[in-house]
Design an enzyme around this catalytic site. Sequence first.
Site, PDB file in Angstrom:
ATOM      1  N   ARG A   1       5.916  16.468  48.714  1.00  0.00           N
ATOM      2  CA  ARG A   1       5.902  15.801  47.405  1.00  0.00           C
ATOM      3  C   ARG A   1       7.306  15.590  46.821  1.00  0.00           C
ATOM      4  NH1 ARG A   1       1.731  19.526  44.394  1.00  0.00           N
ATOM      5  NH2 ARG A   1       2.137  20.855  46.188  1.00  0.00           N
TER       6      ARG A   1
HETATM    7 MG    MG Z   1       2.702  25.818  46.327  1.00  0.00          MG
END
Ligand code: MG
Length: 427
Positions: free
Chosen positions: A16
């Site tokens: 991410r």
């Molecule tokens: Mg985590």
Amino acid sequence: MRQLKAIILAAGEGSRMKSKKPKVLHEILNKSMVDYVIETAKGCGAEEVCVVVGHKAEEVKAGIRAEGISFALQAEQKGTGHAVMMAGDFIDESSDMLILYGDTPLITGETLTKLVEVHRTEGHSVTVVSSKIEDPTGYGRIMRDDHGGFERIVEHKDATDTQRMINEINTGIYIFNGRELKESLGKLNNNNAQGEYYLTDCLELILKAGGKVEAVVAKDADEFFGVNSRVQLAEAAKIMKHRINRKHMESGVTLVDPENTYIGSDVKIGMDTVILPGCVLEGNTEIGEDCEIGPNSRLTDTKLGNGVKFQTSTAIESEIGNETTVGPFAYIRPNCHIGNRVKVGDFVEVKNSTIGDGTKIGANVVIGGWTTIGKRCEIYPNASIGLEPQDLKFKGEKSYCNIGDETVIREFVTISRATGEGEETRV
Ligand code: MG
Ligand code: UD1
């Protein structure tokens, strides 16, 4: 006393972050997240630290600045329990094992020290830190029995809707008795929603084997903030900045606009120094007392004496003496030794050079090479000293330029004659 050893998990990819760089190497105020965690572990008494690496392992190993660390390789990421298994040789049966994540840089030494104390005085097999938060989505939940005793941790993905209502979560910070940790790792399986070996299952296994497991609720949830994205990186940086700035203000440094002042965690600043807005002070920078820094200045690994005025300028890996004034718009490049009461004027660039006490350098002067300028000299604007731009023969060689005390360089000159080391350039 039992030895304390720390394992830091840093093998995950951190997708991410959307980055070519491994997540744990992303920096907050010029220091990587994993380096903060290592320092904190050492600060609370961990004598040895092992970092579990996997995704871009070599890059992570090379990027860690802390010294004396050992590494374990988790070639395939099969879960947090599996990661700890890969550090099996590091786990010492007669030690307490602290387990931390490489992406939680805000954890403090005081908190961990207290945790170790509770773990030892209460004779726990495992102490895990929990936290009560508003939105527990994604975290493992702490299950307790009717008497409030620890039962087990259920991961979000494995939890029922009722279990998901629980807002006490696992922060991912634990202290294990080394022997019981080893035994429980041997019994782990991956029968769960993610097909992973969960470290969190070790707690239930240890409890069932007759051990004492306790979840201690932490007060300051900020400390356990895990960074998974750039937005969270910025949030963590803000908290860290606030902490560091506060510490300096409490010890007598004026920060005119703390929101707009960026000071690295290893920087030292003397009393009554004033930091104007827009400054970045980083690395092993040390600033004396009664200085005025900024606005908009950057100091990297630089040492300043007392009473220095450093205005809208940059200095890297250099030393600047007492009561010297620099700038505005000066650029002090690496390896400069600038004396006391020196005046470095505007748009001056200095590199690899030594400047004696009381010397004045006018505007637009460039000093390069391995130049030594004596004491109380006066360099009028626009001079170029110690440079060999036109003489290719000196390319790549050190060209020494040595100017004696009280020399006055009045006109626009270019002093480019290289002499031997210690020889004096006559002007
Ligand atoms: Mg985590
Ligand atoms: C974990 C906990 C969860 C807790 C949460 C707190 C487990 C099973 N769950 O979940 O209870 O609430 O942290 O943030 O432990 N890692 C490895 N190798 C792996 C997997 C992970 O080294 O195979 C490392 C990651 O790099 C990271 C840390 O372990 O630093 C945590 O991994 P992550 O996947 O983020 O665990 P969570 O699902 O968040």
